[in-house]
Design a protein around this motif. Structure first.
Motif, PDB file in Angstrom:
ATOM      1  N   LYS A   1      16.900 -48.010 -22.225  1.00  0.00           N
ATOM      2  CA  LYS A   1      16.010 -46.939 -21.774  1.00  0.00           C
ATOM      3  C   LYS A   1      14.708 -47.585 -21.329  1.00  0.00           C
ATOM      4  N   THR A   2      14.284 -47.259 -20.117  1.00  0.00           N
ATOM      5  CA  THR A   2      13.026 -47.764 -19.594  1.00  0.00           C
ATOM      6  C   THR A   2      12.203 -46.573 -19.125  1.00  0.00           C
TER       7      THR A   2
ATOM      8  N   VAL B   1      21.890 -39.510 -12.669  1.00  0.00           N
ATOM      9  CA  VAL B   1      21.852 -39.637 -11.214  1.00  0.00           C
ATOM     10  C   VAL B   1      21.479 -41.081 -10.886  1.00  0.00           C
ATOM     11  N   VAL B   2      22.282 -41.741 -10.056  1.00  0.00           N
ATOM     12  CA  VAL B   2      22.039 -43.140  -9.690  1.00  0.00           C
ATOM     13  C   VAL B   2      20.755 -43.219  -8.868  1.00  0.00           C
ATOM     14  N   GLU B   3      19.796 -43.999  -9.363  1.00  0.00           N
ATOM     15  CA  GLU B   3      18.534 -44.189  -8.648  1.00  0.00           C
ATOM     16  C   GLU B   3      18.504 -45.500  -7.880  1.00  0.00           C
ATOM     17  N   GLU B   4      19.225 -46.515  -8.402  1.00  0.00           N
ATOM     18  CA  GLU B   4      19.174 -47.827  -7.762  1.00  0.00           C
ATOM     19  C   GLU B   4      20.390 -48.653  -8.166  1.00  0.00           C
ATOM     20  N   VAL B   5      20.983 -49.325  -7.184  1.00  0.00           N
ATOM     21  CA  VAL B   5      22.041 -50.300  -7.454  1.00  0.00           C
ATOM     22  C   VAL B   5      21.343 -51.655  -7.414  1.00  0.00           C
TER      23      VAL B   5
ATOM     24  N   TYR C   1      19.599 -45.485 -13.513  1.00  0.00           N
ATOM     25  CA  TYR C   1      19.794 -44.076 -13.243  1.00  0.00           C
ATOM     26  C   TYR C   1      18.956 -43.199 -14.153  1.00  0.00           C
ATOM     27  N   ARG C   2      18.761 -41.997 -13.690  1.00  0.00           N
ATOM     28  CA  ARG C   2      17.988 -40.995 -14.419  1.00  0.00           C
ATOM     29  C   ARG C   2      18.968 -40.188 -15.228  1.00  0.00           C
TER      30      ARG C   2
END
Length: 137
Positions: free
Chosen positions: A56-57, A114-118, A135-136
Motif C-alpha cells: 500500500k502506497t 482500477v489499473v493506474e500504471e503498468v 492500481y487504485r
C-alpha cells in the motif's frame, strides 16, 4: 534443469517438511520457497508460486513480482495485453505471465481495483519483489 528435477525437489520439500531449498547445478540455479495454505480437510497443498504481498502506497496499491523471470503482458505475441491502464480488475484476474525456467506462471491480482500504471514492459526481465502494476483499490 528439467521439470522432472524440479518436481523431485518439490517432492523432497514435502517429504522433509522443508520451507525453502536452493540448488545450483553448473551455471543454473533454482530456489523454491514453500507456503502451506491449509485446505478444509487440514491437508497442506503443494508448494506453488504465490504473489508477493501487495504494498500500500499513498498513490494506491502496488502488485509486486513473486519471482525472477521474463514478464509477458499477453498470452502470446500479437494478442492484446491481459490488462490496460484504466481497466477495472478483480482479485484473481490474470495480470500477466512470468516465464521462469521455461515455465509460464500466471500473475494474478491479489485484490480488486482500477489499473493506474503498468510498471514493466513486455519481454522485460524482472526481479523478485519488483513492482509490476500500480492500481487504485
Amino acid at each position: 534443469m528439467d521439470i522432472r528435477k524440479i518436481k523431485k525437489l518439490i517432492d523432497l520439500m514435502i517429504e522433509s517438511d522443508l520451507q525453502a531449498i536452493e540448488v545450483k547445478e553448473g551455471d543454473q540455479s533454482i530456489a523454491l520457497t514453500r507456503r502451506n495454505p491449509v485446505v478444509a480437510a487440514g491437508v497442506p497443498t503443494m508448494p506453488a508460486a504465490v504473489a508477493a504481498p501487495v504494498a500500500k502506497t499513498p498513490r494506491g496499491a502496488v502488485e509486486n513480482s513473486p519471482m525472477v523471470g521474463v514478464f509477458y503482458a499477453a498470452q502470446s505475441p500479437g494478442e492484446p495485453p491481459f490488462v490496460k491502464v484504466g481497466q477495472t480488475i478483480s482479485a484473481g484476474d490474470t495480470l500477466g505471465i512470468i516465464e521462469a525456467m521455461k515455465i509460464m506462471n500466471p500473475i494474478e491480482a491479489t485484490q480488486s481495483g482500477v489499473v493506474e500504471e503498468v510498471l514493466v514492459k513486455n519481454g522485460e526481465v524482472i526481479q523478485f519483489g519488483q513492482p509490476l502494476f500500480r492500481y487504485r483499490a
